[in-house]
Design an enzyme around this catalytic site. Sequence first.
Site, PDB file in Angstrom:
ATOM      1  N   ASN A   1      -7.034   1.205   6.055  1.00 21.62           N
ATOM      2  CA  ASN A   1      -7.541   0.140   5.212  1.00 21.62           C
ATOM      3  C   ASN A   1      -7.545  -1.204   5.950  1.00 21.62           C
ATOM      4  O   ASN A   1      -8.589  -1.682   6.389  1.00 21.62           O
ATOM      5  CB  ASN A   1      -6.706   0.065   3.932  1.00 21.62           C
ATOM      6  CG  ASN A   1      -7.342  -0.827   2.890  1.00 21.62           C
ATOM      7  OD1 ASN A   1      -8.222  -1.616   3.186  1.00 21.62           O
ATOM      8  ND2 ASN A   1      -6.895  -0.702   1.666  1.00 21.62           N
ATOM      9  N   ASP A   2      -6.358  -1.762   6.152  1.00 17.70           N
ATOM     10  CA  ASP A   2      -6.318  -3.099   6.740  1.00 17.70           C
ATOM     11  C   ASP A   2      -6.883  -3.149   8.158  1.00 17.70           C
ATOM     12  O   ASP A   2      -7.475  -4.143   8.557  1.00 17.70           O
ATOM     13  CB  ASP A   2      -4.877  -3.611   6.753  1.00 17.70           C
ATOM     14  CG  ASP A   2      -4.362  -3.790   5.339  1.00 17.70           C
ATOM     15  OD1 ASP A   2      -5.150  -4.231   4.491  1.00 17.70           O
ATOM     16  OD2 ASP A   2      -3.195  -3.473   5.093  1.00 17.70           O
TER      17      ASP A   2
END
Lengths: 462, 100
Positions: A388-389
Amino acid sequence: MSPRTVFIEAAYLLASILFILGLRSLTIPDRARRGMQLAALGMLVAIVGTLVNHEIVRYEWIIAGLVVGSVIGYPLGVYVPMTAMPQRIAISHMFGAVAATLVGVAEYWHLGNGAEVSRPVMAALGFEVLFGALTITGSFMAFGKLQELLPSRPVTFKGQNLVSVGMFAVAAALFAWLIADPAHPGAFYAMVALGLVFGVSLVLPIGGADMPVVISLLNSYAGLASAATGFAIGNNVLIIAGALDGASGFILSIIMSRAMNRSFANVLFGAFGAAPEASQKTAQGLPVHAITPEDAAIQLAYARLVIVVPGYGMAVAQAQHQVRELAALIEKNGGTVLYAIHPVAGRMPGHMNVLLAEADIPYEKLKEMDEINDEFKNADVALVIGANDVVNPAARTDKGSPIYGMPILNVDEAKQVIVLKRSMNPGFAGIENELFYRENTAMLFGDAKASLAKLVHEIKQA
Amino acid sequence: MPGLELIEIYVFVLAGFVGFFTITRVPALLHTPLMSATNAISAISLVGSLVMAGADRGALPTILGFIAVTSATINVVGGFIITDRMLKMFKRADRGGARK
């Protein structure tokens, strides 16, 4: 020098050389295994050398300890799954620190509770028990978070940093006092206790995604505690091994911090996500393009270059074997599959590499960020699995984002991005990821393992 | 009892340099095995624990020594085994079995 001393020192020297050669072998993957076997031999040599030490007069407790340790250590080596590697490493930092700390405490007690301790030895003992104690509890907390016995979100309260810094200052003051005059058992044991509490307060406020830095840092502390033991008992092999471990942990924590564009201090005291500013750029109203496994399978089946971006989600779902299966099918259709590994993907340095290697993916396909980032624009599909990040474009563009400035994988440059994700819940710290709303992004919702199995099934049918 | 000698500081600093220059060259690929390897190596504190457990310095040092020996042995045995297990998995594609 008596022949016995010569033998012991020769054993230690040989062990030190083998350790350094062992670590050096890790620079070349093909030779790494043999090198580490040599290092294990070095350990055996050092142990044998120690056992003839003239100070050792009774062997029953030694044998008991070796037996119990082996009985516990063997299953920890053989049966722990690769997905559980971060917590496994965290707990082993704890064991190392327990050994160093207890030796330090016993040494202090044995020397007349400080009465016979010289100032230099006191300095060494102090570092030993301080680093040791905070590593014991810190590693245990990290283990608890990674094993999900404790909440992996940052646990914080008001004035926490103040309390932590205060405790550290008191411990440092006690330490200074002890160096001036070592014969204060109360101060010594209070310092050990403060070290233990400090370890807890250091790690509790740190979130799951910052674990790579924390584990590396604890690795470094465990090494420094060992080196300090070496100083305290005048043993060079301990100093050398401890310095190697300390340097390694330190370098890894720098690499990890840099990969997140954050300083040590920020990781340790920033309590990432303590106040998630609910990212100014809300994604409200933006459409999400969901994709069915059938459509995704078609895209993958005809892709020439697929870049897989694994993240912690892949580890949680234990989906690495399904990834390999899917890659084999794409390759059978004439496509190429590469893997883009962000330095902080997962919960510890290099975790993704180990998982993919476990699934028999040849290691030359595992690419580091700098190596692969220019390839994304040539990729037909970028397949993001539980990351995600590390793929959030906000890191490049959104100054208000907590991850602004962090180097990311240029996933959005691929012609098509397929994101495997459980739901639209944002990742840790509630940072929205605008990648998920882009025109060329398609979301395949569901458990990563199940989704991959469906993709494999669909491609086989096509 | 050995005092703290200057030579030990030399050893520490030089070993730190060796570590630094060696480990900066370890590829990210092997960072997990690196960590478990250095962890296993630093379990060399077993050496100090052994002396503590066997030197007959009274009940407390012996008991603490015993626990320390146990903990360090866990890391020695488990650490080297798991490092080897990981390194064993890193393979080249080498179809046809040709080795570089």
